[in-house]
Design a protein around this motif. Structure first.
Motif, mmCIF file in Angstrom:
data_model
loop_
_atom_site.group_PDB
_atom_site.id
_atom_site.type_symbol
_atom_site.label_atom_id
_atom_site.label_comp_id
_atom_site.label_asym_id
_atom_site.label_seq_id
_atom_site.Cartn_x
_atom_site.Cartn_y
_atom_site.Cartn_z
ATOM 1 N N ILE A 105 -5.315 1.576 -1.219
ATOM 2 C CA ILE A 105 -6.204 0.564 -1.803
ATOM 3 C C ILE A 105 -7.421 0.355 -0.894
ATOM 4 O O ILE A 105 -7.268 -0.010 0.265
ATOM 5 N N LEU A 160 -6.545 -8.721 -12.286
ATOM 6 C CA LEU A 160 -6.620 -8.290 -10.892
ATOM 7 C C LEU A 160 -6.609 -6.767 -10.890
ATOM 8 O O LEU A 160 -5.753 -6.155 -11.536
ATOM 9 N N VAL A 161 -7.559 -6.174 -10.170
ATOM 10 C CA VAL A 161 -7.645 -4.707 -10.159
ATOM 11 C C VAL A 161 -7.621 -4.193 -8.726
ATOM 12 O O VAL A 161 -8.352 -4.694 -7.860
ATOM 13 N N LEU A 162 -6.770 -3.212 -8.483
ATOM 14 C CA LEU A 162 -6.685 -2.543 -7.183
ATOM 15 C C LEU A 162 -7.312 -1.165 -7.366
ATOM 16 O O LEU A 162 -6.973 -0.453 -8.315
ATOM 17 N N GLN A 166 -7.302 3.320 -10.454
ATOM 18 C CA GLN A 166 -7.138 1.876 -10.384
ATOM 19 C C GLN A 166 -5.783 1.481 -10.964
ATOM 20 O O GLN A 166 -5.200 2.215 -11.757
ATOM 21 N N SER A 195 -9.014 2.634 -5.705
ATOM 22 C CA SER A 195 -8.839 3.632 -4.642
ATOM 23 C C SER A 195 -10.113 3.917 -3.863
ATOM 24 O O SER A 195 -10.073 4.612 -2.855
ATOM 25 N N ASN A 208 0.818 -1.208 0.000
ATOM 26 C CA ASN A 208 0.000 0.000 0.000
ATOM 27 C C ASN A 208 0.857 1.265 0.000
ATOM 28 O O ASN A 208 1.754 1.402 0.818
ATOM 29 N N ARG A 252 -10.293 -1.276 -2.398
ATOM 30 C CA ARG A 252 -11.073 -2.370 -2.994
ATOM 31 C C ARG A 252 -10.172 -3.162 -3.924
ATOM 32 O O ARG A 252 -9.316 -2.582 -4.605
ATOM 33 N N VAL A 253 -10.387 -4.463 -3.909
ATOM 34 C CA VAL A 253 -9.669 -5.367 -4.823
ATOM 35 C C VAL A 253 -10.718 -6.213 -5.518
ATOM 36 O O VAL A 253 -11.630 -6.721 -4.858
ATOM 37 N N TYR A 254 -10.657 -6.340 -6.840
ATOM 38 C CA TYR A 254 -11.548 -7.278 -7.518
ATOM 39 C C TYR A 254 -10.808 -7.974 -8.645
ATOM 40 O O TYR A 254 -9.740 -7.512 -9.075
ATOM 41 N N TYR A 255 -11.338 -9.108 -9.033
ATOM 42 C CA TYR A 255 -10.690 -9.842 -10.116
ATOM 43 C C TYR A 255 -11.730 -10.317 -11.104
ATOM 44 O O TYR A 255 -12.915 -10.469 -10.784
#
Ligand code: TYD
Length: 140
Positions: free
Chosen positions: A36, A113-115, A62, A117, A28, A38-41
């Protein structure tokens, strides 16, 4: 190199353990410039016609990675457009605000994979290209 506004390459460290594989790491505020939240894939991209993205964000920042397989990321700041193949788990792209982005040409085994804000907010999306051009002041 990415010359389109509001985006950049993000190269993560790649720790190689010989025959035992590799580790890439994101800490981070160290490897990416926002906190960060939120994290989604994204996965199950077996359909050759799959198209994702097709929007910009007003506030959200992102970083997108291809942690398996490959895909084509296209970015557009309203004036300039560029495309980049992402096929290395250690190489990501920072997607800043007001950047129209589209993901296509996924390999069957592709995993993104997306990080992000911010928490998810549909109100932050601009999903219409003409509205996007208007929003960034590039409507002719
Ligand atoms: P979207 O961001 O448009 O996906 P992509 O950019 O990969 O094409 O989101 C697709 C759907 O999933 C949309 O209905 C919103 C929902 N969604 C959430 O509910 N939470 C999330 O964090 C994300 C990223 C999407």
């Amino acid at each position: 190199m990415l010359t389109v506004k509001n985006c950049d390459l993000v190269q993560l460290p790649q720790i190689e353990d010989g025959i035992d594989g590799c580790i890439s790491v994101v800490e981070n505020l160290k490897h990416i410039k926002f906190e960060i939240k939120r994290v989604y894939y994204i996965y199950n991209l077996g359909n050759a016609n799959a198209i994702r993205g097709k929007h910009s964000h007003k506030e959200l920042e992102q970083v997108i990675f291809c942690v398996n397989g490959s895909f084509l990321l296209s970015v557009d700041d309203g004036e300039n457009k560029q495309s980049i193949v992402l096929d290395k788990p250690s190489l990501g792209v920072y997607l800043g605000t007001n950047l129209w982005h589209t993901m296509t040409d996924f390999s069957k085994d592709c995993v993104l994979l997306v990080l992000a804000s911010e928490f998810f907010a549909e109100s932050d999306y601009v999903r219409d290209y003409e509205q996007f051009l208007e929003y960034v002041g590039k409507k002719k």
